[in-house]
Design an enzyme around this catalytic site. Structure first.
Site, short mmCIF file in Angstrom:
data_model
loop_
_atom_site.label_atom_id
_atom_site.label_comp_id
_atom_site.label_asym_id
_atom_site.label_seq_id
_atom_site.Cartn_x
_atom_site.Cartn_y
_atom_site.Cartn_z
N LYS A 13 0.84 -1.21 0.00
CA LYS A 13 0.00 0.00 0.00
C LYS A 13 0.87 1.25 0.00
O LYS A 13 2.08 1.17 0.24
CB LYS A 13 -0.91 -0.02 1.24
CG LYS A 13 -0.15 -0.09 2.56
CD LYS A 13 -1.08 -0.44 3.71
CE LYS A 13 -0.33 -0.48 5.02
NZ LYS A 13 -1.18 -0.96 6.13
N TYR A 37 14.18 30.94 7.47
CA TYR A 37 13.06 31.75 7.97
C TYR A 37 13.19 32.00 9.47
O TYR A 37 13.51 31.08 10.23
CB TYR A 37 11.74 31.04 7.71
CG TYR A 37 11.27 31.12 6.28
CD1 TYR A 37 10.90 32.34 5.72
CD2 TYR A 37 11.18 29.97 5.50
CE1 TYR A 37 10.46 32.41 4.40
CE2 TYR A 37 10.74 30.03 4.19
CZ TYR A 37 10.37 31.26 3.64
OH TYR A 37 9.94 31.32 2.36
#
Ligand SMILES: *Cc1c(COP(=O)(O)O)cnc(C)c1O
Length: 376
Positions: A35, A260
């Site tokens: 999956k 940042y």
């Protein structure tokens, strides 16, 4: 060493070695769980089948169809679908369907009538997680409904499945409760007239610890990719390496802020190198100011907050070359960080690290062929 773009190298040989180990642990009946794009590894179905997996399990029908499109002809099971999923296409592609309620059972049966294919169905019982699977109170009526539809010829019940909640903690008494519940659910299915189905309970942790033993088939996902939730298997190989090229370098003075917010401030003059991948490519932003990489055989810290598309390394006295290859994680053989290190740095599990690497990062499958003798 240089590279032109970030790469997720998939070590197919390691996946095959892990798979072969789980084939042995599973008594030869291994459903490889692929999956979430094969736990982020991309096209890997043929490798696991060549290593001995006898069937494949996925979540959605689309995932099952992708496995079929890769040219695998072993049974493929899809176990979580909405009521209006494309069961007709699934049946035409010989995809088995797991069902946890009568509504879904009806939808699969109607698709079988329309396609004139007998649907191969696994019944899924919830053992305590209150998640997927039929609630224990609805199990007997689900089995009865399945028996009736089976008599009409539209479906055949080929499996009964359950999933354990605490198998990574083998001493937890919940394991005993769930094992018993599953045995009773199988008995109920037989009493309602269903026979000839396989039973499957154990995933990676339950297989490694033995708490899910005694059933026909083992559904193994994480373990194929070197991840053991119980932390007890010692023979699993990491299967992924993430590398990126340096796309910028600069020398900075003491006191220079990076990224940042300028959270990171250089304590001394140093060199920085810029890598073209960030949280938009799956690097967990929570690992900012904790994660490390290797370059030129040495660990170096990532500094400053991770950006969406880039991160910065402090390379100390080394000024890297543009295009030089940096390893974010690898197999750990040469001291580089592993997926487990990244999981720790971001307070998550290895499963989340491997399944979140984005589509901008190319998957490159690497097969070590040197051990494979040519056929004479
Ligand atoms: C993901 C999943 C598995 C595989 O579990 P691992 O711990 O990755 O081996 C097995 N069964 C179900 C129902 C799953 O959702």
């Amino acid at each position: 060493m240089t590279a032109s773009a970030p790469q997720l190298v998939v070590h197919d040989d390691a996946v095959r070695a892990n798979t072969a180990g789980f084939v042995a642990r599973s008594g030869g009946h291994l459903m490889a769980v692929l999956k979430a794009d094969g736990f982020g590894h991309g096209s890997i179905a043929r490798s696991v089948v060549s290593a001995g997996a006898t069937s494949i399990g996925v979540t959605t029908i689309d995932e099952a169809l992708a496995v079929r499109a890769a040219g695998t002809d072993v049974p493929v099971l899809s176990w979580l679908n909405p009521l209006d999923a494309d069961f007709e296409t699934a049946l035409l592609a010989d995809v088995d369907i797991a069902v946890s309620g009568v509504e879904l059972l009806g939808a699969v049966s109607r698709a079988a009538v329309r396609t004139r294919r007998r649907a191969r169905v696994h019944l899924h019982v919830d053992l305590g997680m209150a998640r997927d699977g039929a609630a224990p109170s609805t199990w007997a009526s689900l089995c009865a409904a399945a028996r009736e539809l089976q008599l009409t010829g539209t479906i055949r019940i080929v499996g009964v499945m359950g999933h354990m909640s605490c198998a990574d903690q083998p001493e937890d008494p919940q394991n005993t409760r769930e094992r018993l519940l599953f045995t009773n659910a199988v008995r109920t299915a037989r009493r309602r007239g269903l026979t000839g189905f396989t039973t499957h309970l154990a995933a990676t942790a339950a297989t490694v610890t033995g708490v899910g033993a005694g059933h026909d088939l083992h559904r193994i996902g994480a373990g194929l990719f070197g991840i053991d939730p119980s932390g007890t298997a010692t023979d699993l190989e990491p299967t992924l390496s993430l590398t990126a090229p340096v796309v910028g370098t600069r020398e900075i003075g003491a006191g220079t802020g990076v990224g940042y917010g300028l959270d990171h401030v250089a304590a001394r003059p140093t060199n920085l190198a810029l890598l073209p991948l960030g949280y938009g490519d799956g690097l967990p932003r929570a690992a900012s100011e904790r994660a490390e990489v290797t370059v030129r055989g040495r660990r170096r810290p990532l500094v400053g907050r991770f950006s969406m598309d880039m991160v910065v390394i402090d390379t100390g006295e080394d000024r890297l070359h543009l295009g030089e290859t940096v390893t974010l994680f690898g197999r750990g053989h040469d001291g580089e960080p592993t997926v487990s290190d990244w999981a720790r740095w971001s307070d998550t599990i290895a499963h989340e690290i491997v399944t979140r690497i984005g589509t901008r990062v190319a998957r490159v499958h690497r097969t070590t062929t040197t051990q494979e003798a040519p056929v004479a």
